[in-house]
Design a protein around this motif. Structure first.
Motif, mmCIF file in Angstrom:
data_model
loop_
_atom_site.group_PDB
_atom_site.id
_atom_site.type_symbol
_atom_site.label_atom_id
_atom_site.label_comp_id
_atom_site.label_asym_id
_atom_site.label_seq_id
_atom_site.Cartn_x
_atom_site.Cartn_y
_atom_site.Cartn_z
ATOM 1 N N VAL A 113 2.040 -49.620 144.145
ATOM 2 C CA VAL A 113 2.397 -50.225 142.852
ATOM 3 C C VAL A 113 3.487 -49.414 142.174
ATOM 4 C CG1 VAL A 113 1.471 -51.191 140.725
ATOM 5 C CG2 VAL A 113 -0.083 -50.571 142.577
ATOM 6 N N MET A 114 4.453 -50.107 141.628
ATOM 7 C CA MET A 114 5.423 -49.461 140.746
ATOM 8 C C MET A 114 5.384 -50.147 139.393
ATOM 9 S SD MET A 114 8.901 -47.880 141.957
ATOM 10 C CE MET A 114 8.931 -47.418 140.251
ATOM 11 N N GLY A 115 5.508 -49.353 138.334
ATOM 12 C CA GLY A 115 5.573 -49.919 136.990
ATOM 13 C C GLY A 115 6.997 -49.871 136.472
ATOM 14 N N TYR A 116 7.115 -50.122 135.174
ATOM 15 C CA TYR A 116 8.438 -50.160 134.559
ATOM 16 C C TYR A 116 8.192 -49.971 133.067
ATOM 17 C CZ TYR A 116 13.378 -51.736 134.533
ATOM 18 O OH TYR A 116 14.749 -51.817 134.453
ATOM 19 N N ASP A 117 8.483 -48.810 132.522
ATOM 20 C CA ASP A 117 8.301 -48.532 131.077
ATOM 21 C C ASP A 117 7.810 -47.112 130.806
ATOM 22 O OD1 ASP A 117 8.975 -50.990 130.185
ATOM 23 O OD2 ASP A 117 6.931 -51.669 129.807
ATOM 24 N N ASP A 118 6.797 -46.732 131.545
ATOM 25 C CA ASP A 118 6.077 -45.483 131.313
ATOM 26 C C ASP A 118 5.332 -45.402 129.991
ATOM 27 O OD1 ASP A 118 4.982 -43.129 132.052
ATOM 28 O OD2 ASP A 118 6.612 -41.901 131.280
ATOM 29 N N HIS A 119 4.193 -46.028 129.976
ATOM 30 C CA HIS A 119 3.277 -45.882 128.847
ATOM 31 C C HIS A 119 2.472 -44.603 129.057
ATOM 32 C CE1 HIS A 119 -0.401 -46.645 126.469
ATOM 33 N NE2 HIS A 119 0.431 -47.280 125.675
ATOM 34 N N PRO A 120 2.090 -43.909 127.981
ATOM 35 C CA PRO A 120 1.327 -42.670 128.116
ATOM 36 C C PRO A 120 0.123 -42.788 129.050
ATOM 37 C CG PRO A 120 1.916 -42.998 125.816
ATOM 38 C CD PRO A 120 2.456 -44.164 126.585
ATOM 39 N N MET A 121 -0.552 -43.947 129.060
ATOM 40 C CA MET A 121 -1.728 -44.075 129.904
ATOM 41 C C MET A 121 -1.397 -44.020 131.392
ATOM 42 S SD MET A 121 -4.277 -44.116 127.949
ATOM 43 C CE MET A 121 -5.600 -44.525 129.101
ATOM 44 N N SER A 122 -0.166 -44.323 131.747
ATOM 45 C CA SER A 122 0.190 -44.379 133.168
ATOM 46 C C SER A 122 -0.005 -43.050 133.864
ATOM 47 C CB SER A 122 1.642 -44.849 133.318
ATOM 48 O OG SER A 122 1.763 -46.167 132.835
ATOM 49 N N GLY A 123 0.134 -41.976 133.111
ATOM 50 C CA GLY A 123 -0.044 -40.655 133.695
ATOM 51 C C GLY A 123 -1.512 -40.285 133.861
ATOM 52 N N LEU A 124 -2.374 -41.026 133.214
ATOM 53 C CA LEU A 124 -3.799 -40.683 133.232
ATOM 54 C C LEU A 124 -4.554 -41.330 134.382
ATOM 55 C CD1 LEU A 124 -5.559 -40.658 129.773
ATOM 56 C CD2 LEU A 124 -5.051 -38.801 131.336
ATOM 57 N N LEU A 125 -3.983 -42.373 134.933
ATOM 58 C CA LEU A 125 -4.678 -43.060 136.017
ATOM 59 C C LEU A 125 -4.676 -42.169 137.254
ATOM 60 C CD1 LEU A 125 -3.000 -46.529 135.501
ATOM 61 C CD2 LEU A 125 -5.264 -45.809 134.756
ATOM 62 N N SER A 126 -5.554 -42.472 138.193
ATOM 63 C CA SER A 126 -5.448 -41.742 139.437
ATOM 64 C C SER A 126 -5.412 -42.735 140.573
ATOM 65 C CB SER A 126 -6.587 -40.735 139.623
ATOM 66 O OG SER A 126 -7.750 -41.205 139.013
ATOM 67 N N PRO A 127 -4.374 -42.710 141.365
ATOM 68 C CA PRO A 127 -3.245 -41.825 141.157
ATOM 69 C C PRO A 127 -2.432 -42.279 139.957
ATOM 70 C CG PRO A 127 -2.693 -43.439 142.809
ATOM 71 C CD PRO A 127 -4.133 -43.673 142.461
ATOM 72 N N GLY A 128 -1.626 -41.388 139.407
ATOM 73 C CA GLY A 128 -0.745 -41.762 138.314
ATOM 74 C C GLY A 128 0.182 -42.874 138.756
ATOM 75 N N LEU A 129 0.581 -43.706 137.809
ATOM 76 C CA LEU A 129 1.451 -44.830 138.148
ATOM 77 C C LEU A 129 2.899 -44.351 138.252
ATOM 78 C CD1 LEU A 129 1.959 -47.909 138.447
ATOM 79 C CD2 LEU A 129 2.162 -47.992 135.960
ATOM 80 N N THR A 130 3.493 -44.572 139.402
ATOM 81 C CA THR A 130 4.920 -44.276 139.560
ATOM 82 C C THR A 130 5.687 -45.349 138.820
ATOM 83 O OG1 THR A 130 4.639 -43.200 141.694
ATOM 84 C CG2 THR A 130 6.809 -44.116 141.208
ATOM 85 N N THR A 131 6.588 -44.931 137.957
ATOM 86 C CA THR A 131 7.207 -45.918 137.081
ATOM 87 C C THR A 131 8.611 -45.489 136.673
ATOM 88 O OG1 THR A 131 6.784 -47.235 135.078
ATOM 89 C CG2 THR A 131 6.257 -44.912 134.970
ATOM 90 N N VAL A 132 9.264 -46.343 135.934
ATOM 91 C CA VAL A 132 10.615 -46.060 135.457
ATOM 92 C C VAL A 132 10.519 -45.756 133.968
ATOM 93 C CG1 VAL A 132 12.918 -47.007 135.111
ATOM 94 C CG2 VAL A 132 11.640 -47.555 137.193
ATOM 95 N N ASP A 133 10.917 -44.564 133.609
ATOM 96 C CA ASP A 133 10.715 -44.075 132.247
ATOM 97 C C ASP A 133 11.951 -44.301 131.383
ATOM 98 O OD1 ASP A 133 10.202 -42.711 129.954
ATOM 99 O OD2 ASP A 133 9.887 -40.764 130.893
ATOM 100 N N TRP A 134 11.727 -44.855 130.186
ATOM 101 C CA TRP A 134 12.859 -45.162 129.295
ATOM 102 C C TRP A 134 12.921 -44.299 128.057
ATOM 103 C CZ3 TRP A 134 16.589 -47.873 131.276
ATOM 104 C CH2 TRP A 134 16.311 -48.774 132.296
ATOM 105 N N ASP A 135 12.223 -43.228 127.980
ATOM 106 C CA ASP A 135 12.292 -42.354 126.814
ATOM 107 C C ASP A 135 12.022 -43.108 125.524
ATOM 108 O OD1 ASP A 135 12.705 -40.361 124.987
ATOM 109 O OD2 ASP A 135 14.889 -40.416 125.102
ATOM 110 N N ILE A 136 10.779 -43.465 125.346
ATOM 111 C CA ILE A 136 10.418 -44.317 124.214
ATOM 112 C C ILE A 136 10.769 -43.666 122.868
ATOM 113 C CG2 ILE A 136 8.031 -43.486 124.038
ATOM 114 C CD1 ILE A 136 7.258 -46.453 123.572
ATOM 115 N N ASP A 137 10.616 -42.365 122.768
ATOM 116 C CA ASP A 137 10.943 -41.712 121.500
ATOM 117 C C ASP A 137 12.428 -41.835 121.172
ATOM 118 O OD1 ASP A 137 8.372 -40.945 120.958
ATOM 119 O OD2 ASP A 137 8.562 -39.048 122.024
ATOM 120 N N GLY A 138 13.245 -41.698 122.219
ATOM 121 C CA GLY A 138 14.682 -41.834 122.006
ATOM 122 C C GLY A 138 15.029 -43.241 121.536
ATOM 123 N N ILE A 139 14.368 -44.221 122.122
ATOM 124 C CA ILE A 139 14.623 -45.612 121.740
ATOM 125 C C ILE A 139 14.226 -45.838 120.289
ATOM 126 C CG2 ILE A 139 13.904 -47.984 122.152
ATOM 127 C CD1 ILE A 139 13.532 -47.130 125.124
#
Lengths: 329, 329
Positions: free
Chosen positions: A269-295
DNA sequence: ACGGTTCACTGAAACGGTTCACTGAAACGT
DNA sequence: ACGTTTCAGTGAACCGTTTCAGTGAACCGT
């Protein structure tokens, strides 16, 4: 039905100070009158518990101090996080946000956008469901609009924070190809019928370039609904998923778990966004991070400047980053 | 600065139909005039693209059709889900919600609550940060208020959906005791200084009854901040956590993972709320489930009835359910 | 002493609807 | 033919501000 308690009006303050309502109005906004009078008016107003009525003020002045925030679909956890972040950032700028949810429906998007304009918000931040709608041009005529995510076709926006989706899609699909995946299910959020939405175009272009075999399916972002879709795709034999929102990827996790399939051994599975919860799953979700704070910071900076009358238009392009966590086998 | 495009007013519709503005106003709301006239006015209004200005309408009538929703702290994922759910349920009732975030701050809660009242929302749903504030009595005087979570002390609310926190706390703490835990860290959301908040009182009573050794610490609900707190508690030797919000429990997951501690082997965690993501973690978060859909439905039913002038006050008590998923060793 | 500024403040018209009290005409019963 | 209702529609006040175009007085330099 409760009885509205009677509140002090500007006329009563005027009477109490011996001034005209006009002067009180000016004094309370610190304009045009002597320091001494301002002080006196402030004091009397406080004594009387007077506070200007925002509705009357909006009617007379056409301004409210509020910023409208129109979200594409608040079912998406990432968009929820974005909305909350923007709300708090605006608060730090002494502004306050009116948050509305288009629920992924272009016609509701139209209705709500107009409603916000009619509410006299000073400016609007929008995460468009249908970036190609003529609506946006109309709206930009009457108030500053900042868009997040996609450019608004043919509209004079006051600013844009757009994602470099081409780069994001490339990052994601190359990663999957490098891990040996050829047949990929692409799960994208339900959206406008616009067939040529930029991000989708990139997907097609990249899959062609990389020689991938994809099947595109739309999926809602609510966990239960996304799980349904994932379940069907798993039943159809799919084992590699590129989800255009982390929220949808969570559905793949849920469906896989139900069927005893392991990520990443059996399912990728690949995601797209990087929500904080994605790092908590096991395995963590590999995803595309958009720097939400910067946005958040960029969008708020743009919209506050625009609401303050600044007309310099800016276009900020966000670069993606691959966040590899192990969900792609 | 964009130029507001000129819109049709009710007077222009009146001119075009040869009626008075008053009649047009009545006609568009389907009152007091003949069917035939209503039809004609509707047609002409549509031709002119006329739509009543909500601000002017609010000023004149004191009504807006909007429902205010004041959330305690939108950093909490569960509260986010609640807000989104309420927004959608209101949409299904042809109402629309103004969502505001008190950010866990009682003084901001005061400001925003008054602001909503001044915006002439027809009714208010509130998830109070400080349920004992005198503010609520004042507010209930001027508009219908429905509270979620806690009872509003001394206020004539239009309805309440309260949680049986006593039962919830008992469920959680008994479960932890049954699993052999005596020394427990209780992580509660940052909140008003009210020391005798009902839920906290229950915790103290139950821990005494069960002979537990607890340490109560407040923690923010944002993942990063909650993780910080959890990290400190782990460093202090704590290995059993009762978190008063699933969002805080997620912080314990994150901090434990960082330090190579395994749940439930090394660390035990209980949540409180049951957010959809809690089931996706591994192990799933054992938590106290409050039936969020039921809460949404109940609150919306109450608030819509109240906004429509129904004065029957109702108090709905939610019963908790233990959702055991394996995070308590 | 005089025209010209500046200053502090005001009167009244917006803003765009709703609502109350009223009117003239038609319909009604007797 | 008469008084009473009902009906469709109206005029004007009102909601609580802001803002435009003045106004009169004080102050200025010459």
């Amino acid at each position: 039905m409760p009885q509205p308690r009677k509140r002090a009006t500007i006329r009563e303050v005027a009477k109490a100070t011996g001034l005209s309502p006009a002067s009180v109005s000016y004094a309370l906004r610190g304009m045009q009158v002597s320091e001494e009078t301002i002080e006196r008016v402030r004091r009397v107003a406080a004594e009387l518990g007077y506070e200007a009525d925002p509705i009357a003020r909006a009617l007379a002045s056409g301004r409210t101090g509020m910023i409208g925030l129109l979200c594409g679909s608040l079912e998406d956890l990432w968009q929820q996080a974005l909305a909350v972040g923007i709300g708090r950032a605006l608060k730090d700028n002494d502004r306050y946000a009116l948050i509305l949810d288009a629920t992924g429906d272009p016609s509701r998007e139209r209705t709500l956008a107009r409603q916000l304009r009619d509410q006299r918000v000073d400016a609007l931040i929008v995460q468009p469901v249908d970036p190609a709608a003529p609506l946006w041009a109309e709206l930009c005529e009457s108030l500053p609009v900042v868009s997040i995510g996609d450019s608004l076709a043919g509209a004079r926006t006051a600013g844009e924070v757009v994602f470099d989706n081409r780069a994001g899609v490339t990052l994601a699909l190359e990663h999957m190809r490098d891990r040996g995946h050829r047949r990929i299910a692409v799960l994208t959020p339900t959206r406008a019928s616009t067939p040529d939405r930029p991000a989708d175009v990139h997907v097609l272009a990249e899959t062609a370039r990389l020689g991938l075999d994809i099947e595109v399916v739309t999926a809602p972002q609510a966990l239960a609904a996304a799980t349904d879709v994932a379940r069907r795709m798993l039943a159809g034999g799919h084992r590699a998923f590129f989800c255009f929102a982390d929220s949808i990827a969570y559905g793949v996790y849920a469906a896989s778990a139900e069927q005893g399939l392991r990520i990443p051994a059996d399912v990728s599975v690949m995601g797209y966004d990087d929500h904080p919860m994605s790092g908590l799953l096991s395995p963590g979700l590999t995803t595309v991070d958009w720097d939400i704070d910067g946005i958040v910071r960029a969008a708020v900076r743009l919209v506050v400047a625009a609401a303050d009358g600044n007309t310099r238009r800016r276009r900020i392009v966000q670069a993606p980053e691959l966040r590899e966590r192990g969900s792609v086998g």
